[in-house]
Design an enzyme around this catalytic site. Structure first.
Site, PDB file in Angstrom:
ATOM      1  N   THR A 176      42.833  53.225   9.884  1.00  0.00           N
ATOM      2  CA  THR A 176      42.620  52.049  10.071  1.00  0.00           C
ATOM      3  C   THR A 176      43.629  51.114   9.594  1.00  0.00           C
ATOM      4  OG1 THR A 176      41.077  49.826   9.675  1.00  0.00           O
ATOM      5  CG2 THR A 176      41.246  51.594   7.839  1.00  0.00           C
ATOM      6  N   HIS A 195      34.094  61.937  -2.858  1.00  0.00           N
ATOM      7  CA  HIS A 195      34.465  62.784  -4.051  1.00  0.00           C
ATOM      8  C   HIS A 195      33.524  64.022  -4.116  1.00  0.00           C
ATOM      9  CE1 HIS A 195      36.343  63.499  -7.744  1.00  0.00           C
ATOM     10  NE2 HIS A 195      36.390  62.355  -8.182  1.00  0.00           N
TER      11      HIS A 195
END
Length: 431
Positions: free
Chosen positions: A352, A404
């Protein structure tokens, strides 16, 4: 017999409006030949036929909005013509009736006057217009459409709602009649009071979310709820890239008719990083890791009322010129709602570019089911210290948001450092 279904035009789309059939029952159609047109909040496009044969049955008429994966038609792959409607068998000759006594006339009450049905609005209705009509209890036959072919648009609905609310606003009550009383003694002369302040505008305005904004909100909340988001930020010296871009951008514009931006350089460096650390190109499905053998980069494109992420397929096979051409093509067709279904699906990693709007640093949300997204900040000339001396360099920040659950911080930093290394030591020619 092959079922033709309403396709999913992106992860956040759950329904579409079938606006036009390009074939009629009984017509022969080839595989991949345009069969019908659809409209969603992100894309207007033609849908190709999934098989060759005869369009034997149409199940959804023009103007109807249905969910994704709904069967809208069926194709007979045998190629036979559509079955004709069964003709009723001729009735057997009835015996000649016997003469009956003439019945007495029966007094019948006149039928009730027919109830006038509301007129059907012209043109297909988008999911947003239907939702606004439901929420505000609007009779669509009373709304004048200003779109193509008299189609009702969002602006038509907003104008109708505003007029409806203005008509429902009660008029202020009349003042109470004066009460006669003994005339008071004349007061001492005073100055005329200041005029009353004019009525102020309402402090709030309620506007329903568009269908696109609702789907984006659901997608973003689901991503935050699904992934363990962490963001790492690296500062990148883009001076070598900036100099090469300045050297070639005039030739790029004259030869190919488009500007040379920083984004294809970042995509090219990202591909190198994904080759080196392929776990960033993976996805999670339950307790399984899906390793992708292709590198398909999704590029976030800002639309008028939201965003969409079209995909550059096999991005690792393209140079800077090919990447810039793909970025311009996908962004242009995304903003004109001309993307095809397979161009908004199958991404393995997303980028992005918020730097195009002047932003320096942001923490993007992962595009599910991917495990990472790279945010690109603005390139700005900045004073930095090099060998104990101050120099002016072109600086950019990269923000990598990663899941994560799969990606540890060390691996995320190694990947981003690799992208940084490629950009800071750029040597590949662009022409």
């Amino acid at each position: 017999m092959t079922d033709v279904v309403m396709p999913q035009m992106g992860e956040s789309i759950v329904e579409g409006t079938l606006t036009k059939w390009l074939k009629k029952p009984g017509d022969h159609v080839e595989r991949d030949e345009p069969l019908f047109e659809i409209s969603t909040d992100k894309v207007d496009t033609e849908i190709p036929s999934p098989a060759a044969g005869t369009l034997s049955e149409v199940l959804v008429e023009e103007g109807k909005t249905v969910g994704i994966a709904t069967v809208v038609a069926r194709i007979d792959e045998g190629g036979g013509a559509a079955p004709a409607a069964a003709q009723p068998a001729p009735a057997a000759a009835a015996p000649e009736p016997e003469p009956q006594p003439e019945p007495q006339p029966e007094v019948v009450a006149p039928p009730p006057p027919p109830v006038e049905e509301p007129a059907e609005p012209a043109g297909p209705l988008s999911p947003l217009v239907r939702r606004m009509a439901r929420e505000y209890s609007i009779d669509l036959s009373k709304v004048k459409g200003t779109g193509a072919g008299g189609r009702i648009t969002k602006q038509d609905m907003e104008g109708h709602i505003a007029r409806q609310q203005a008509q429902q606003t009660p008029a202020p009550p009349p003042p109470p009649p004066p009460v006669e009383a003994a005339p008071p003694p004349p007061p001492p002369p005073i100055e005329a009071p200041p005029p009353l302040p004019a009525a102020t505008q309402a402090k709030t305005r309620i506007e329903p979310m568009s269908t696109m904004r609702i789907r984006i909100a659901e997608h973003m909340v689901a991503s935050r709820r699904t992934s363990a988001h962490v963001t790492t930020i690296h500062k990148v010296d883009m001076t070598k890239v900036a100099r090469m871009r300045d050297r070639h951008k005039a030739d790029f514009q004259s030869n190919y008719g488009m500007s040379l931006t920083y984004l294809p350089f970042v995509v090219r460096a990202t591909v190198v990083g994904l080759r080196t650390y392929p776990l960033l190109n993976a996805a999670i499905e339950g307790n399984n890791i899906i390793h992708h053998n292709e590198i398909n980069i999704g590029i976030a494109v800002a639309l008028e009322n939201g965003l969409i992420v079209p995909v550059i397929r096999q991005a690792d096979e393209k140079n800077v010129l090919g990447l810039q051409r793909s970025i311009v093509d996908l962004a242009t067709r995304a903003r004109s709602r001309q993307l095809k279904p397979d161009e908004v699906q199958g991404g393995t990693f997303s980028i992005t570019n918020f730097g195009g709007f002047g932003s320096v640093i942001a923490t993007p949300i992962i595009n599910q089911p991917q495990v990472a997204i790279l945010g690109v900040g603005a390139v700005e000339k900045t004073p930095v210290v090099i060998d104990d001396a101050i120099a002016i360099r072109s600086i950019m920040y990269l923000s990598l948001s990663f899941d994560h659950r799969l990606i540890d911080g060390a691996l995320a930093d190694q990947f981003t450092a690799k992208v940084k290394q490629v950009l800071e030591n750029w040597s590949e020619e662009v022409l």
